[in-house]
Design a protein around this motif. Structure first.
Motif, PDB file in Angstrom:
ATOM      1  N   UNK A   1       6.589  11.569  -9.597  1.00  0.00           N
ATOM      2  CA  UNK A   1       7.386  10.692  -8.732  1.00  0.00           C
ATOM      3  C   UNK A   1       6.819   9.283  -8.584  1.00  0.00           C
ATOM      4  N   UNK A   2       5.554   9.111  -8.917  1.00  0.00           N
ATOM      5  CA  UNK A   2       4.845   7.850  -8.641  1.00  0.00           C
ATOM      6  C   UNK A   2       4.471   7.186  -9.957  1.00  0.00           C
ATOM      7  N   UNK A   3       5.138   6.110 -10.290  1.00  0.00           N
ATOM      8  CA  UNK A   3       4.966   5.487 -11.607  1.00  0.00           C
ATOM      9  C   UNK A   3       3.647   4.742 -11.788  1.00  0.00           C
TER      10      UNK A   3
ATOM     11  N   UNK B   1       0.846  -1.182   0.000  1.00  0.00           N
ATOM     12  CA  UNK B   1       0.000   0.000   0.000  1.00  0.00           C
ATOM     13  C   UNK B   1       0.888   1.240   0.000  1.00  0.00           C
ATOM     14  N   UNK B   2       0.511   2.215  -0.805  1.00  0.00           N
ATOM     15  CA  UNK B   2       1.183   3.509  -0.803  1.00  0.00           C
ATOM     16  C   UNK B   2       0.324   4.473   0.000  1.00  0.00           C
ATOM     17  N   UNK B   3       0.968   5.168   0.944  1.00  0.00           N
ATOM     18  CA  UNK B   3       0.240   6.078   1.819  1.00  0.00           C
ATOM     19  C   UNK B   3       0.771   7.500   1.649  1.00  0.00           C
TER      20      UNK B   3
ATOM     21  N   UNK C   1      -2.918  10.853 -17.627  1.00  0.00           N
ATOM     22  CA  UNK C   1      -4.227  10.504 -18.185  1.00  0.00           C
ATOM     23  C   UNK C   1      -5.182  10.033 -17.081  1.00  0.00           C
ATOM     24  N   UNK C   2      -4.674   9.271 -16.116  1.00  0.00           N
ATOM     25  CA  UNK C   2      -5.497   8.838 -14.979  1.00  0.00           C
ATOM     26  C   UNK C   2      -5.992  10.052 -14.196  1.00  0.00           C
TER      27      UNK C   2
ATOM     28  N   UNK D   1      -9.265   9.082  -6.550  1.00  0.00           N
ATOM     29  CA  UNK D   1     -10.146   8.819  -7.685  1.00  0.00           C
ATOM     30  C   UNK D   1      -9.342   8.442  -8.923  1.00  0.00           C
ATOM     31  N   UNK D   2      -8.263   9.182  -9.185  1.00  0.00           N
ATOM     32  CA  UNK D   2      -7.418   8.895 -10.350  1.00  0.00           C
ATOM     33  C   UNK D   2      -6.874   7.476 -10.288  1.00  0.00           C
ATOM     34  N   UNK D   3      -6.437   7.073  -9.118  1.00  0.00           N
ATOM     35  CA  UNK D   3      -5.867   5.733  -8.956  1.00  0.00           C
ATOM     36  C   UNK D   3      -6.933   4.657  -9.128  1.00  0.00           C
TER      37      UNK D   3
END
Length: 182
Positions: free
Chosen positions: A136-138, A1-3, A143-144, A23-25
């Motif tokens: 920074x977050x791949x 999990x990314x927090x 687009x997301x 929401x994007x994720x």
């Protein structure tokens, strides 16, 4: 999990940013889950608040606040202090909306106010900080994020906020390219 732990002031949009990122994720595919929520009481506009975003590839059952995140994002540099280093996990990053420069590689400074003022004509940094995070977050794309903005923001705000997100993402990418070549 990314927090992700967000710090802002009431009215700056920290919870909106947290929600848009979640929401994007979660909109990107059926294997992506998010949870976004604020932490504030009867504070007024301008009072410090925190918001939280959790991103995972499985449903998220833990609804507790984040005390140590993979990313700690400051929408306002006056909220940043040395205590921020106690809020990041090992290999975590701190992203700050500021014109200041830092030599610590864990800190990413983004002139989010200038970006927002140029495009929005307002010093609102929340969407700029989403763009900085995206650099920074791949596991999330522009687009997301654009899809989330179009799903969650009023039509009259969408194009300018997407432009802010893209500009901040490009600024952070440029900083990292400069660090690599230095």
């Amino acid at each position: 999990m990314t927090q992700i732990l967000w710090h802002g002031r009431g009215g700056q949009g920290a919870f909106t940013a947290s929600r848009l990122l979640g929401s994007a994720f979660s909109l990107k595919d059926s294997e992506s889950y998010s949870l976004a929520f604020p932490s504030f009481g009867p504070e007024r506009r301008g009072a410090p608040i925190r918001a939280f975003t959790k991103l995972d590839s499985k449903p998220i059952g833990n609804r507790s606040e984040i005390s140590r995140g993979d990313f700690v994002i400051f929408l306002d540099d006056t909220l940043f202090s040395e205590d921020a280093f106690n809020q990041i996990n090992e290999n975590g990053k701190i992203i700050i909306a500021t014109k200041k420069k830092f030599s610590d590689p864990r800190i990413i400074a983004v002139d989010a106010v200038s970006i927002a003022e140029e495009i929005l004509h307002l010093p609102i940094t929340n969407t700029a900080m989403i763009g900085a995070f995206a650099a920074l977050f791949s596991d999330i794309t522009l687009a997301d994020i654009e899809s989330a903005v179009r799903s969650n923001m009023a039509p009259k705000l969408q194009d300018k906020n997407i432009a802010v997100i893209k500009a901040a993402c490009e600024e952070v990418k440029a900083v990292f390219e400069a660090r690599k070549s230095a």
